[in-house]
Each structure stands twice: as structure tokens, then as C-alpha cells.
Design a protein around this motif. Sequence first.
Motif, short mmCIF file in Angstrom:
data_model
loop_
_atom_site.label_atom_id
_atom_site.label_comp_id
_atom_site.label_asym_id
_atom_site.label_seq_id
_atom_site.Cartn_x
_atom_site.Cartn_y
_atom_site.Cartn_z
N VAL A 1 0.53 -1.18 -0.32
CA VAL A 1 -0.33 0.09 -0.20
C VAL A 1 1.30 1.52 0.18
N ARG A 2 0.44 2.46 -0.86
CA ARG A 2 1.30 3.59 -0.54
C ARG A 2 -0.22 4.17 -0.11
N ALA A 3 -0.48 4.78 1.13
CA ALA A 3 -1.38 5.61 1.66
C ALA A 3 -0.64 6.97 2.46
N LYS A 4 -1.66 7.86 1.55
CA LYS A 4 -1.67 9.80 1.88
C LYS A 4 -2.13 9.89 3.00
N VAL A 5 -2.08 10.07 4.19
CA VAL A 5 -2.92 11.20 4.89
C VAL A 5 -3.80 12.01 4.14
N THR A 6 -5.19 12.25 4.01
CA THR A 6 -5.32 13.67 3.01
C THR A 6 -6.53 14.76 4.72
N ALA A 7 -5.95 14.40 5.89
CA ALA A 7 -7.54 14.76 6.60
C ALA A 7 -6.96 13.87 7.90
N ASN A 8 -7.49 15.01 8.55
CA ASN A 8 -7.68 14.13 10.18
C ASN A 8 -8.68 15.23 11.02
N TYR A 9 -9.24 15.45 11.75
CA TYR A 9 -9.81 16.67 12.15
C TYR A 9 -11.46 15.95 12.96
N GLU A 10 -12.27 16.72 13.86
CA GLU A 10 -12.32 16.33 14.77
C GLU A 10 -14.09 16.02 14.50
N ARG A 11 -15.27 15.60 14.94
CA ARG A 11 -16.30 16.39 14.45
C ARG A 11 -17.03 15.54 15.34
N LYS A 12 -18.16 16.00 16.04
CA LYS A 12 -18.79 15.78 17.13
C LYS A 12 -18.28 15.18 17.82
N GLY A 13 -16.58 15.18 18.51
CA GLY A 13 -16.06 14.34 19.32
C GLY A 13 -15.75 12.69 19.02
N HIS A 14 -15.54 12.85 17.65
CA HIS A 14 -15.21 11.52 17.38
C HIS A 14 -13.48 12.16 16.36
N ARG A 15 -12.40 11.83 16.60
CA ARG A 15 -11.26 11.47 15.90
C ARG A 15 -11.24 11.01 14.10
N PHE A 16 -11.37 11.69 13.24
CA PHE A 16 -11.51 11.02 11.55
C PHE A 16 -10.03 11.52 11.15
N VAL A 17 -9.42 10.07 10.55
CA VAL A 17 -7.91 10.33 9.86
C VAL A 17 -9.35 9.65 7.89
N GLU A 18 -8.69 10.34 6.86
CA GLU A 18 -8.67 10.58 5.28
C GLU A 18 -8.10 9.79 4.98
N LEU A 19 -7.61 8.24 3.93
CA LEU A 19 -6.84 8.41 3.07
C LEU A 19 -6.85 8.41 1.96
N ASP A 20 -6.27 8.84 1.31
CA ASP A 20 -6.31 7.68 0.06
C ASP A 20 -4.71 8.04 -0.67
#
Length: 268
Positions: free
Chosen positions: A221-240
Motif C-alpha cells: 500500500v502507498r497511502a497518504k493521509v489527506t485529512a485528520n479532524y474532529e467531528r461531534k467528538g470523534h477523531r476522523f482520518v482520511e486516506l488516499d
Amino acid sequence: MQGLLELKPYRVSAYNLAKNSENKMHDDTVARRFGFSGGLVPGVDVFAYMSHMPVEVWGRGFLERGVMEGRFLKPVYDGEIAEVTAQEIDGGLVLKVESKGELCATGRASLPASAPRLQLDDFQSVAPVVKRAPVDVGSYEPGKWLGIPTYRQGVEPLAQYLSDIREAAPIYRDEAIVHPGTLLRIMNWALMENAILGPWIHVGSTIQHLGVASAIDELTVRAKVTANYERKGHRFVELDGIIVANGERPIAHCQHTAIYQPREIAAA
């Protein structure tokens, strides 16, 4: 394409493959602490159930160049029936997964005329961290690249996996093709191999197939973290990222979203 009236619902007796996983959201006791009635069937496996429909409609072509997205709304539980339905709209499929009378997942699938061409050099190849540390906000900084150890599924493990997800399509066994559910499982590993996670939740994914992978191929896998944020108390991560066979052939382009710290943990 097959007509809508010919697409019968696809019913699966859901099976929790991850009861012994490091992710304790799949453990009955831990999941109940988060308000669920038991351990969650992994989102990657619910995605696997959904992917049966476009393969039934388009066959190998879907695994070579098809696109599918899935979003997970409610849990699917071990031993319950998951019913996958598809509607034909604008040349594609609108997908739903229902279980115990609730809408658990939604998705869309389509079959482009050709797969996009991606350049390997646009995706950085890195090894996973040498020693994992407990997850925090810095574990998945936007712009960071993630990798996994080389993975080869093998023919016998492929057969076992197909049995575990109750896959009825013969193409995977007949041609020893790695299943879309396994491809997303590999994307999960990009998160798991680079930090020690507590209970976490896969929210949704999109996969653009670029070619088929064999059970004997070595996958990375070659994955880049594109976002890391808080929403409604949860911590989210997005990969591409892309999944690569034998170090040279991209076989899937994936976007992957997860809650890596549910609010109950983030607030602790």
C-alpha cells in the motif's frame, strides 16, 4: 447490464471475522460499552457483501475497472442476515445493506469504459513504522505517507476468506482473484501498522479498480493521509492511496475514512 427486475436480493449470514482482532470494536464486551448490542462485523466485510452485486452484473470487467463506494451507517452483527439490494440508476447501481429491519450501509457502483492510468511515482512508497506508538493526533498528520509489510494472500487462505464472507460468485475461486473486501482490509492495515489503535470504526470507502490481483501476487500500500479532524467528538482520518502488485502494477485506487478515536475514548 442485467435488468433491475432480474437482480434478486443477495442474502448473507453475516460472520464476524475480527472477533480476535486488535480492534476491540469487534469484541462483544467492548462494543457493548459503546452502545452496540455486540461486536461489529467489520465494515470491510460489509463492503465485501455489497460488492457481490456489481460482479453479478458486470463480471470480471468490474474487477478490472469498476468503481464502488460504500458508507456504513448501522452495525451488522454476527449471525444476522444481511440483505444486499441493488437498483439500476443512470447506468450504475445504487446499493443498500439492511439487517434486522435497519438500513446498515449504502453505496454506488459503476463501470467506466476504461480504468484511469495512475503514475506510481505520484504515490510514495514507505515502510511502516519500526515501532508502533499509541495513537494520537500526530499519528496521522495530513501529508504523511503510510505503508504496510508486503502481503501475499495465497490460494488456500483466499478460499477460506471466500467461505467466511459467504461469497457466492465463482470467479474468485475459479481464477484465484483477490476479493475487493481483501483490498479494503489491506487499506485498514495502513492505519493499524503505523499506530497502536484502541477500538475504532471504519466509516466508508471508495475503490476504483485498476486491474485484478492474483492470490499469489505480493501486495503493498502507498497511502497518504489527506485529512485528520474532529467531528461531534470523534477523531476522523482520511486516506488516499493505491494498492500495488509486485511493486510495479497499481491494482486499486482507494479513499478510506475511519474514526480512529471514538468520542468516548477521546474524552477519557
